[in-house]
Scaffold this motif. Sequence first.
Motif: not given
Length: 686
Positions: A303-305, A310-311
């Motif tokens: 999830d964090d990855f 995405l940014t």
Amino acid sequence: MFQCPICERNSSIPLGGASVLPQNLHLAFEVEVAGYMSKMVNNSDVVCDHCIDGGNGPAVMFCCTCHQFLCKVAYEYHRTGRHHSKHNVVGLDQEGARQLRTIMKPRDPYCSQPNHEDNELIAYCETCSMLVCCDCTTATHKSHTMKEISTVAKNHQMEITGARENAKEVVTKLTGAMFENKRNVLQVEVSKQTASQAINQAFETLQQTLEEREKTLLSGLEAISLSKITALTLQKENFEKMVEDISHYTDMACQILQTHTDYEIVALGGLIATELQAILKRVQTTALIPNQHSNITVSVQTDDFIRQLLTLGNWLELYPSPSSSTWITTSVARVGTKYHVTVQSKTSKGEEYPHGGVEVKGEMRSKTHNGAVVYGEVEDHRDGTYTISLTPQTAGPHQLLISMDSQHIQNSPNHLDVRPKHDYNTLCNAQQVIQCSRPTCVAIHDNGDIYVGSGFNCIYVFDQSGQLKNTIGSNGIGDGQFTYPSGISIKGDVLYVADLANHWVLKMTSSGKFLHRFGQNGSGRGQFLSPFGVIIDSTNKLIVADKDNHRIQIFNESGGWLLTIDGKGSGNHSFESPQGLALDSQGNIHVAAQGSNIIKVFTKEGVYVRMYGGDPKGPSGITIDDEGYSLVSVRDGNCLSIYDPEGNKIHTVGNLKNPYGTAVDPRDGSVFIVNYGANTVLKYCV
């Protein structure tokens, strides 16, 4: 709205209608010629314009000068008349029409005012901005300002010519702008390709890294599963071996009990029982549950990855803006001496841009030597700053031009005064002698005023001619008072004075208004014991020679202590009784250590650099010119010693009496020496 027949632009009809529009004389003439040609070709009975009733028959000729159709009688009058004999006359046929088109010239326009239709326009009314006839000048325009048409036409011609020249310059600039625009479009494409390659490479690297990580995790999974299976297999084989051993001995026990004699049972029974008991004991000490869990759990926190992915990446929209970027330099250079300019790139928001890679160029263009150009060498420090080095070859006014990505940066072009190299070998006789009681130190203001510290507890201010114009301070320990001013430094409107006897430093305006003071008698931080020389660096830090504490102290502009360079150490860092101070172009501090008979050089952080001088002994004052030459007043030697930037002595000015402070006028390089023993300040022109 209507379309102009000349420029083809749509324009609004002004109030008053089309009649108030300026008359297009060229268009009116073309219409007039077309009408005459039509009559000449298509009409056989054209009325004579000369005859009142047309009784002499139709027109047979046309006067291109009078713009009139003529019958035979009128033509004869025209041909033989004194005023018309030289007029151009053509026949009313195809050939005449063809000649008319090339011969006929516009007549002077006539007045459009009622009853003035036959009057030629002879003057220009500046009040009304219109052409008028003779009758108009004495009627409706009687009190107006008049000018000859030829004069107004000449002025308009000059305006048009000037406008054309300006237009050419503008077109040249626009053409250059169009070229730069086209170049930038191409550069955008190149930048796009470069950015695209960077993105592709980044994600290829990321993909390779992910694939490698996937292989690592799968390989780890394989190793873990193999380890578990191997351990479980060995456990299973151990269980099978124990079952096999138990079965073997229980079968033997049954056989003995059934078929063997008592003697055989006694002989073998004990052994079989012992083995069975050993096996059973081994079973009891063995875990009978699987020694490995069947589950293999992996933690892949995506999830964090994924959020970071995405940014991932960022567009650097705040690219360096030439209009916001600035430079740091001085306005004076010397022939043959390398001149440095530091450029700080900034964004359009005025923020410092911390990256390199921008195309920066610099050039020095002479205004007098046929525009001779010197191109600079550019060093990219990769932190948003650039150093441009140029070596001027000719003296005189120059333009300094700095560009970033082919666009001038802020304040470019800038004026630069290139001066001839100093020739200190000619320094022998003073060109000016300023009388001053007990002078101790000297400093030169940007406007040329000469500030001289005096042992009579004041600062004398002289103009460039040596006339006294102001006296600052008085004897005492109050605000703005001195007991013995021993060192002065001036920058803009700020004056710093070191007071040797009061053991403090005063900050004043250049006109003598007291601002504040700092320091007191002592050896602690910020304290002084006979402060002497004082100088201000480019960042407004104040550097003070703390003479009898044998050290240099550095303060901020408010008097806050920052750093101490202690001379009471050993080796290269040791020095005694520092008096004079000077700064070179790199910001290094040159210390005239009167007690050590040497000049020592330290960085602004207090790191030892080098030493020079020492002959003769007793350096008391020092200043450095814009070429890096050091001018050292030597008290014990009664002279001024001059050293080149490498520290080699090149010249000596003698016949002085106990010299103290020295200074160089930044405007023309003149040298000032405090001749304490003769109560004078000497000026030498280089």
